[in-house]
Design a protein around this motif. Structure first.
Motif: not given
Length: 183
Positions: A11, A26, A30, A81
């Motif tokens: 990260s 992120i 997603q 993630n």
């Protein structure tokens, strides 16, 4: 515990984000439907040797130990993630295929992602970029599409330079959302 620290480290690899926070980047990944362009991981040198043979990795510039570790970090970033991937497409060059294999395991090669840096391949640029644009135009999936390729291809499609192992995220209209440095 090892994965937890790996997640924190990965990260923290987000160094160069254009106008968006790490968390938002992120979250965007997603959500899916993004194009993810990855320049192959670190392979020392520039271009390819004169005796270069696409079918023989021993004649090519290949990933170093640093490049192999960098490829592992790329894969962990996506895994940790929970970033959904439709498919991973790679250049036919060994350094790209190795980056894709180490990071994602499953991939397919796609000629439009091949390098046209060398003079003997320079005439392929226009057709490759057009083929890549057409492929993306027809692509329809709610997950993300990953391309493991070369500096010249990413520059040709996004008009942006990249470092080894750098990840550039864009939408289907080639609007850059952000980038992730993995070195």
């Amino acid at each position: 515990m090892k994965n937890f620290f790996g997640f924190i480290f990965i990260s923290l690899l987000i160094l160069n984000v254009e106008g968006i926070s790490s968390e938002k980047l992120i979250n965007s990944l997603q959500e899916g439907e993004k194009l993810i362009f990855i320049r192959h991981a670190y392979a020392p040198g520039n271009g390819d040797p004169e005796n270069f043979d696409l079918k023989d990795c021993s004649t090519q510039r290949n990933l170093s130990k640093i490049g192999i570790e960098q490829s592992k970090k790329i894969g962990l970033f996506f895994k940790n993630n929970n970033i959904k991937i439709d498919k991973v497409l790679s250049s036919e060059w060994c350094r790209c295929k190795d980056t894709a294999r180490i990071a994602f395991k499953n991939f397919e090669t796609y000629k439009a992602l091949n390098s046209f840096y060398d003079e003997k391949f320079a005439s392929n640029e226009k057709i490759q970029i057009n083929n890549l644009r057409n492929y993306i135009k027809k692509w329809n999936n709610d997950k993300n599409l990953v391309f493991v390729t070369h500096f010249v291809v990413i520059s040709g499609i996004l008009n942006k330079g990249t470092n080894s192992g750098e990840i550039i995220i864009s939408d289907k209209n080639f609007n850059i959302i952000g980038s992730i440095e993995t070195m």
